[in-house]
Motif scaffolding. Sequence first.
Motif, PDB file in Angstrom:
ATOM      1  N   VAL A  92       0.866  -1.170   0.000  1.00  0.00           N
ATOM      2  CA  VAL A  92       0.000   0.000   0.000  1.00  0.00           C
ATOM      3  C   VAL A  92       0.905   1.223   0.000  1.00  0.00           C
ATOM      4  O   VAL A  92       1.732   1.394   0.896  1.00  0.00           O
ATOM      5  N   GLN A 144       1.966   5.443  -0.377  1.00  0.00           N
ATOM      6  CA  GLN A 144       1.608   6.726   0.237  1.00  0.00           C
ATOM      7  C   GLN A 144       0.548   7.462  -0.573  1.00  0.00           C
ATOM      8  O   GLN A 144      -0.344   8.093  -0.018  1.00  0.00           O
ATOM      9  N   TYR A 184      -1.655   6.042  -2.579  1.00  0.00           N
ATOM     10  CA  TYR A 184      -2.742   5.092  -2.857  1.00  0.00           C
ATOM     11  C   TYR A 184      -2.558   4.346  -4.175  1.00  0.00           C
ATOM     12  O   TYR A 184      -2.830   3.153  -4.251  1.00  0.00           O
ATOM     13  N   GLN A 200     -10.350   6.306  -0.163  1.00  0.00           N
ATOM     14  CA  GLN A 200      -9.353   5.854  -1.129  1.00  0.00           C
ATOM     15  C   GLN A 200      -8.314   4.961  -0.467  1.00  0.00           C
ATOM     16  O   GLN A 200      -7.889   3.944  -1.046  1.00  0.00           O
ATOM     17  N   GLN A 201      -7.936   5.302   0.756  1.00  0.00           N
ATOM     18  CA  GLN A 201      -6.942   4.478   1.444  1.00  0.00           C
ATOM     19  C   GLN A 201      -7.512   3.103   1.776  1.00  0.00           C
ATOM     20  O   GLN A 201      -6.802   2.094   1.707  1.00  0.00           O
ATOM     21  N   ARG A 202      -8.788   3.047   2.121  1.00  0.00           N
ATOM     22  CA  ARG A 202      -9.422   1.752   2.379  1.00  0.00           C
ATOM     23  C   ARG A 202      -9.464   0.897   1.105  1.00  0.00           C
ATOM     24  O   ARG A 202      -9.281  -0.322   1.158  1.00  0.00           O
ATOM     25  N   PRO A 205       1.242   5.104   4.597  1.00  0.00           N
ATOM     26  CA  PRO A 205      -0.046   5.171   3.894  1.00  0.00           C
ATOM     27  C   PRO A 205      -1.016   6.196   4.451  1.00  0.00           C
ATOM     28  O   PRO A 205      -2.005   6.511   3.789  1.00  0.00           O
ATOM     29  N   PHE A 206      -0.753   6.715   5.643  1.00  0.00           N
ATOM     30  CA  PHE A 206      -1.712   7.641   6.254  1.00  0.00           C
ATOM     31  C   PHE A 206      -1.217   9.088   6.255  1.00  0.00           C
ATOM     32  O   PHE A 206      -1.864   9.969   6.804  1.00  0.00           O
ATOM     33  N   ARG A 219      -6.202  10.169  10.328  1.00  0.00           N
ATOM     34  CA  ARG A 219      -5.002   9.323  10.292  1.00  0.00           C
ATOM     35  C   ARG A 219      -4.955   8.381  11.489  1.00  0.00           C
ATOM     36  O   ARG A 219      -4.712   7.180  11.337  1.00  0.00           O
TER      37      ARG A 219
END
Length: 361
Positions: free
Chosen positions: A96, A98, A100, A153-155, A174-175, A183
């Motif tokens: 994953v 940074q 996305y 989007q991160q999910r 990633p957060f 975050r």
Amino acid sequence: MASYHYALTTKARTLLQVQEIQCQYESDIVVDKVSFHVNDGDICSLLGPSGCGKTTILRAIAGFQALTHGNITLRDHCLSQPNLLIAPEQRNIGMVFQDYALFPHLSVKDNICFGLRKQPSAQQNSIAKRLLDLVQLGNVAHRYPHELSGGQQQRVALARALAPSPDLLLLDEPFSNLDAELRKRLSLEVRDILKELHISAILVTHDQQEAFAFSDQVGLLHGGQLQQWDIPFNLYHEPSNRTVADFIGEGCFLPGVIGTETNTITTELGTLMGNRPYPWLPGSPVDVLLRPDDIVLSDFGGISATVEKKVFSGSATLYTLSLPTGSRVEALLPSHRNYAIKETVQITTEADHLIAFSREA
């Protein structure tokens, strides 16, 4: 300094073994003889400042960075060594990023199914549905990335990385593009998901609070070298060297000397009783690490200290205090005790883990 580390007692099977790896760009060595291992189901972090080598290690595990020394094995299969580099797509490792790295022309569902293209449609749909429910995005399956928030989007990026059932998941800051509250919340949600699926992971971060909250084990890197690989409790209370002590948490070094009893140290704050015998002779000069929670107010007696700085954080205030000799300590005090700059307070120590380093070190 004697070791009084607390360890996890459960015995787990080693998943990933990183042994004495070295990476370099042209003639510059950026990672030097780093070793650690990750157990099945463990969530770990590589922590450190920018340029310390943590992302290079992650890239080496993923297969994007060659080794000039050492080796990396996953489930006892060698992935990398100086004359071997298994391709990233053959490692069964998810990643994953940074930013996305979602495909803008694909829907949420199609992004998740991207790594499942060789599987039957029914199986793809089943996996996508399960992961969408897991990351709480079942109602946006047909939307496109630009129609989602940063957290959504991160999910999706997480679900896409989990879809092929990787042996190991790598997360490269990633957060970092999310606001502070999201975050924090999302990192804990991701941890819960990984624990539920029993998937091992390595997070790269420069945020020690994030690393501590997210991880079972944390490795602190500095100058391309691994300073300590340990549980968060030990990194804070039992730092292995000054570099770890300086980077992790807050606190100050107070000069002292070893007392006639080798578990005591005489300082400006009085004779402090350690929880271990120290390896130096009586009278040896040392520096004692005092965390803000080691300094408490004294209602009777104590040492006078002057407030130099204060940082209010809601339930508590972090004070920088000057002692009569000019030495400084920090104290984390309840915020209802509101002291003004240059005000004098009486303090003493209550340190359960009294860490000292030789002055010459």
